[in-house]
Design a protein around this motif. Structure first.
Motif, PDB file in Angstrom:
ATOM      1  N   PHE A 104       0.844  -1.181   0.000  1.00  0.00           N
ATOM      2  CA  PHE A 104       0.000   0.000   0.000  1.00  0.00           C
ATOM      3  C   PHE A 104       0.887   1.242   0.000  1.00  0.00           C
ATOM      4  CE2 PHE A 104       0.823  -1.071   4.362  1.00  0.00           C
ATOM      5  CZ  PHE A 104       1.084   0.144   4.973  1.00  0.00           C
ATOM      6  N   SER A 105       0.307   2.328  -0.450  1.00  0.00           N
ATOM      7  CA  SER A 105       1.025   3.601  -0.424  1.00  0.00           C
ATOM      8  C   SER A 105       0.030   4.717  -0.120  1.00  0.00           C
ATOM      9  CB  SER A 105       1.725   3.870  -1.763  1.00  0.00           C
ATOM     10  OG  SER A 105       0.765   4.070  -2.776  1.00  0.00           O
ATOM     11  N   TYR A 106       0.540   5.794   0.438  1.00  0.00           N
ATOM     12  CA  TYR A 106      -0.289   6.943   0.790  1.00  0.00           C
ATOM     13  C   TYR A 106       0.542   8.199   0.597  1.00  0.00           C
ATOM     14  CZ  TYR A 106      -3.034  10.204   3.530  1.00  0.00           C
ATOM     15  OH  TYR A 106      -3.767  11.298   3.935  1.00  0.00           O
ATOM     16  N   GLN A 107      -0.027   9.180  -0.093  1.00  0.00           N
ATOM     17  CA  GLN A 107       0.634  10.465  -0.300  1.00  0.00           C
ATOM     18  C   GLN A 107      -0.361  11.569   0.002  1.00  0.00           C
ATOM     19  OE1 GLN A 107       1.855   9.727  -4.464  1.00  0.00           O
ATOM     20  NE2 GLN A 107       3.802  10.591  -3.798  1.00  0.00           N
ATOM     21  N   SER A 108       0.121  12.622   0.644  1.00  0.00           N
ATOM     22  CA  SER A 108      -0.738  13.775   0.879  1.00  0.00           C
ATOM     23  C   SER A 108       0.125  15.015   1.120  1.00  0.00           C
ATOM     24  CB  SER A 108      -1.653  13.548   2.086  1.00  0.00           C
ATOM     25  OG  SER A 108      -0.912  13.560   3.273  1.00  0.00           O
ATOM     26  N   PHE A 109      -0.475  16.173   0.910  1.00  0.00           N
ATOM     27  CA  PHE A 109       0.157  17.435   1.257  1.00  0.00           C
ATOM     28  C   PHE A 109      -0.912  18.496   1.389  1.00  0.00           C
ATOM     29  CE2 PHE A 109      -0.007  17.785  -3.353  1.00  0.00           C
ATOM     30  CZ  PHE A 109      -0.408  19.092  -3.547  1.00  0.00           C
ATOM     31  N   GLU A 110      -0.560  19.567   2.048  1.00  0.00           N
ATOM     32  CA  GLU A 110      -1.428  20.730   2.178  1.00  0.00           C
ATOM     33  C   GLU A 110      -0.559  21.975   2.058  1.00  0.00           C
ATOM     34  OE1 GLU A 110      -4.299  20.992   5.388  1.00  0.00           O
ATOM     35  OE2 GLU A 110      -4.115  18.827   5.693  1.00  0.00           O
ATOM     36  N   ARG A 111      -1.056  22.964   1.330  1.00  0.00           N
ATOM     37  CA  ARG A 111      -0.414  24.283   1.237  1.00  0.00           C
ATOM     38  C   ARG A 111      -1.489  25.333   1.409  1.00  0.00           C
ATOM     39  NH1 ARG A 111       4.891  24.824  -1.349  1.00  0.00           N
ATOM     40  NH2 ARG A 111       4.761  26.824  -0.319  1.00  0.00           N
ATOM     41  N   SER A 112      -1.173  26.408   2.107  1.00  0.00           N
ATOM     42  CA  SER A 112      -2.098  27.525   2.283  1.00  0.00           C
ATOM     43  C   SER A 112      -1.362  28.811   1.950  1.00  0.00           C
ATOM     44  CB  SER A 112      -2.605  27.595   3.722  1.00  0.00           C
ATOM     45  OG  SER A 112      -3.405  26.483   4.012  1.00  0.00           O
ATOM     46  N   LEU A 113      -1.963  29.592   1.078  1.00  0.00           N
ATOM     47  CA  LEU A 113      -1.384  30.879   0.695  1.00  0.00           C
ATOM     48  C   LEU A 113      -2.388  31.977   0.994  1.00  0.00           C
ATOM     49  CD1 LEU A 113      -0.010  29.915  -2.820  1.00  0.00           C
ATOM     50  CD2 LEU A 113       1.328  30.265  -0.759  1.00  0.00           C
ATOM     51  N   GLN A 114      -1.946  32.994   1.701  1.00  0.00           N
ATOM     52  CA  GLN A 114      -2.834  34.139   1.909  1.00  0.00           C
ATOM     53  C   GLN A 114      -2.805  34.976   0.645  1.00  0.00           C
ATOM     54  OE1 GLN A 114      -2.618  36.155   5.544  1.00  0.00           O
ATOM     55  NE2 GLN A 114      -3.903  37.828   4.876  1.00  0.00           N
ATOM     56  N   LEU A 115      -3.977  35.245   0.108  1.00  0.00           N
ATOM     57  CA  LEU A 115      -4.087  35.993  -1.139  1.00  0.00           C
ATOM     58  C   LEU A 115      -3.958  37.490  -0.881  1.00  0.00           C
ATOM     59  CD1 LEU A 115      -7.107  34.071  -2.661  1.00  0.00           C
ATOM     60  CD2 LEU A 115      -4.706  33.822  -3.269  1.00  0.00           C
ATOM     61  N   PRO A 116      -3.307  38.210  -1.782  1.00  0.00           N
ATOM     62  CA  PRO A 116      -3.277  39.661  -1.649  1.00  0.00           C
ATOM     63  C   PRO A 116      -4.671  40.246  -1.845  1.00  0.00           C
ATOM     64  CG  PRO A 116      -1.904  38.925  -3.493  1.00  0.00           C
ATOM     65  CD  PRO A 116      -2.567  37.727  -2.934  1.00  0.00           C
ATOM     66  N   GLU A 117      -4.894  41.405  -1.293  1.00  0.00           N
ATOM     67  CA  GLU A 117      -6.198  42.057  -1.427  1.00  0.00           C
ATOM     68  C   GLU A 117      -6.487  42.462  -2.872  1.00  0.00           C
ATOM     69  OE1 GLU A 117      -6.229  45.311   1.308  1.00  0.00           O
ATOM     70  OE2 GLU A 117      -5.951  44.002   3.039  1.00  0.00           O
ATOM     71  N   THR A 118      -5.485  42.441  -3.720  1.00  0.00           N
ATOM     72  CA  THR A 118      -5.641  42.869  -5.105  1.00  0.00           C
ATOM     73  C   THR A 118      -6.227  41.799  -6.016  1.00  0.00           C
ATOM     74  OG1 THR A 118      -3.378  42.182  -5.584  1.00  0.00           O
ATOM     75  CG2 THR A 118      -3.698  44.468  -4.903  1.00  0.00           C
ATOM     76  N   VAL A 119      -6.475  40.587  -5.506  1.00  0.00           N
ATOM     77  CA  VAL A 119      -6.958  39.476  -6.319  1.00  0.00           C
ATOM     78  C   VAL A 119      -8.482  39.393  -6.276  1.00  0.00           C
ATOM     79  CG1 VAL A 119      -7.006  36.948  -6.480  1.00  0.00           C
ATOM     80  CG2 VAL A 119      -4.862  38.114  -6.061  1.00  0.00           C
ATOM     81  N   LYS A 120      -9.080  39.161  -7.454  1.00  0.00           N
ATOM     82  CA  LYS A 120     -10.523  38.873  -7.535  1.00  0.00           C
ATOM     83  C   LYS A 120     -10.718  37.418  -7.143  1.00  0.00           C
ATOM     84  CE  LYS A 120     -11.751  41.669 -11.582  1.00  0.00           C
ATOM     85  NZ  LYS A 120     -12.297  41.543 -12.945  1.00  0.00           N
ATOM     86  N   GLN A 121     -11.160  37.182  -5.929  1.00  0.00           N
ATOM     87  CA  GLN A 121     -11.285  35.805  -5.440  1.00  0.00           C
ATOM     88  C   GLN A 121     -12.331  35.011  -6.204  1.00  0.00           C
ATOM     89  OE1 GLN A 121     -11.595  35.486  -1.194  1.00  0.00           O
ATOM     90  NE2 GLN A 121      -9.911  36.901  -0.862  1.00  0.00           N
ATOM     91  N   GLU A 122     -13.374  35.668  -6.683  1.00  0.00           N
ATOM     92  CA  GLU A 122     -14.434  34.956  -7.402  1.00  0.00           C
ATOM     93  C   GLU A 122     -14.017  34.553  -8.814  1.00  0.00           C
ATOM     94  OE1 GLU A 122     -14.713  39.299  -8.103  1.00  0.00           O
ATOM     95  OE2 GLU A 122     -14.609  38.108  -6.282  1.00  0.00           O
ATOM     96  N   ALA A 123     -12.891  35.051  -9.298  1.00  0.00           N
ATOM     97  CA  ALA A 123     -12.462  34.763 -10.670  1.00  0.00           C
ATOM     98  C   ALA A 123     -11.247  33.843 -10.738  1.00  0.00           C
ATOM     99  CB  ALA A 123     -12.156  36.078 -11.392  1.00  0.00           C
ATOM    100  N   ILE A 124     -10.907  33.172  -9.653  1.00  0.00           N
ATOM    101  CA  ILE A 124      -9.740  32.278  -9.639  1.00  0.00           C
ATOM    102  C   ILE A 124     -10.055  31.024 -10.451  1.00  0.00           C
ATOM    103  CG2 ILE A 124      -8.267  30.833  -8.190  1.00  0.00           C
ATOM    104  CD1 ILE A 124      -8.521  32.948  -6.023  1.00  0.00           C
ATOM    105  N   LYS A 125      -9.124  30.671 -11.329  1.00  0.00           N
ATOM    106  CA  LYS A 125      -9.279  29.478 -12.172  1.00  0.00           C
ATOM    107  C   LYS A 125      -8.112  28.536 -11.909  1.00  0.00           C
ATOM    108  CE  LYS A 125     -11.675  32.024 -15.756  1.00  0.00           C
ATOM    109  NZ  LYS A 125     -11.603  32.567 -17.089  1.00  0.00           N
ATOM    110  N   ALA A 126      -8.392  27.228 -11.961  1.00  0.00           N
ATOM    111  CA  ALA A 126      -7.360  26.216 -11.734  1.00  0.00           C
ATOM    112  C   ALA A 126      -7.414  25.168 -12.831  1.00  0.00           C
ATOM    113  CB  ALA A 126      -7.558  25.564 -10.372  1.00  0.00           C
ATOM    114  N   ALA A 127      -6.247  24.602 -13.139  1.00  0.00           N
ATOM    115  CA  ALA A 127      -6.157  23.518 -14.122  1.00  0.00           C
ATOM    116  C   ALA A 127      -5.026  22.586 -13.688  1.00  0.00           C
ATOM    117  CB  ALA A 127      -5.871  24.078 -15.508  1.00  0.00           C
ATOM    118  N   TYR A 128      -5.170  21.306 -14.009  1.00  0.00           N
ATOM    119  CA  TYR A 128      -4.135  20.324 -13.693  1.00  0.00           C
ATOM    120  C   TYR A 128      -3.770  19.576 -14.960  1.00  0.00           C
ATOM    121  CZ  TYR A 128      -1.660  16.514 -11.381  1.00  0.00           C
ATOM    122  OH  TYR A 128      -0.706  15.610 -10.989  1.00  0.00           O
TER     123      TYR A 128
END
Length: 154
Positions: A104-128
């Motif tokens: 068996f194998s298990y992988q995980s991670f967590e990252r947290s970034l505080q966004l600058p006030e200059t970012v439109k939070q409702e318009a964030i797009k992600a792709a993998y």
């Protein structure tokens, strides 16, 4: 002497960049490292590398996370923080009358970034794609750099 506009950041003046990495702030404190025996501290934290690029109208973030699938990620925005969490596991079992093999194998991670006030939070797009989790963060109109304009003299 020149005057510079003061902009309050989390934790006072300890943070000078736009993106504040909470994990980096707490994990890289000297007292944390000194509490662990030297054999446990190798300078690496086991989390994916992160690139942040700023242009006039956006921020582009790339997070290297090879081996994961889109379904393994959970991305949330909470209280001005971009939280990235990934988790995957796999198991394989083979049985015979004389033995049982279980892997068996298990992988995980967590990252947290505080966004600058200059970012439109409702318009964030992600792709993998190809092991890279990409984010496109558009800046608000009022903070975009306005190109110089030539004024005609009458």
């Amino acid at each position: 002497m020149s005057l510079v506009k003061f902009k309050r950041k989390p934790f006072g003046n300890l943070v000078t960049q736009d993106f504040f990495d909470m994990d980096d702030f707490f994990d890289n404190r000297g007292w944390v490292r000194d509490m662990l025996p030297e054999r446990f501290w190798n300078g690496k934290r086991g989390e994916p590398a992160l690139n942040i690029k700023e242009t006039d109208d956006r921020f582009e973030i790339e997070l290297a996370a090879p081996g994961f699938a889109k379904k393994d990620f959970e991305v949330t925005i909470d209280d001005g923080c971009l939280n990235i969490k990934a988790e995957k596991s796999a198991s394989d079992e083979e049985s015979d009358k004389n033995f049982t093999r279980r892997e068996f194998s298990y992988q995980s991670f967590e990252r947290s970034l505080q966004l600058p006030e200059t970012v439109k939070q409702e318009a964030i797009k992600a792709a993998y794609k190809d092991g890279i989790l990409s984010f496109n963060l558009t800046k608000k109109e009022e903070v975009k750099k306005i190109p110089p304009k030539k004024v005609q003299i009458a």
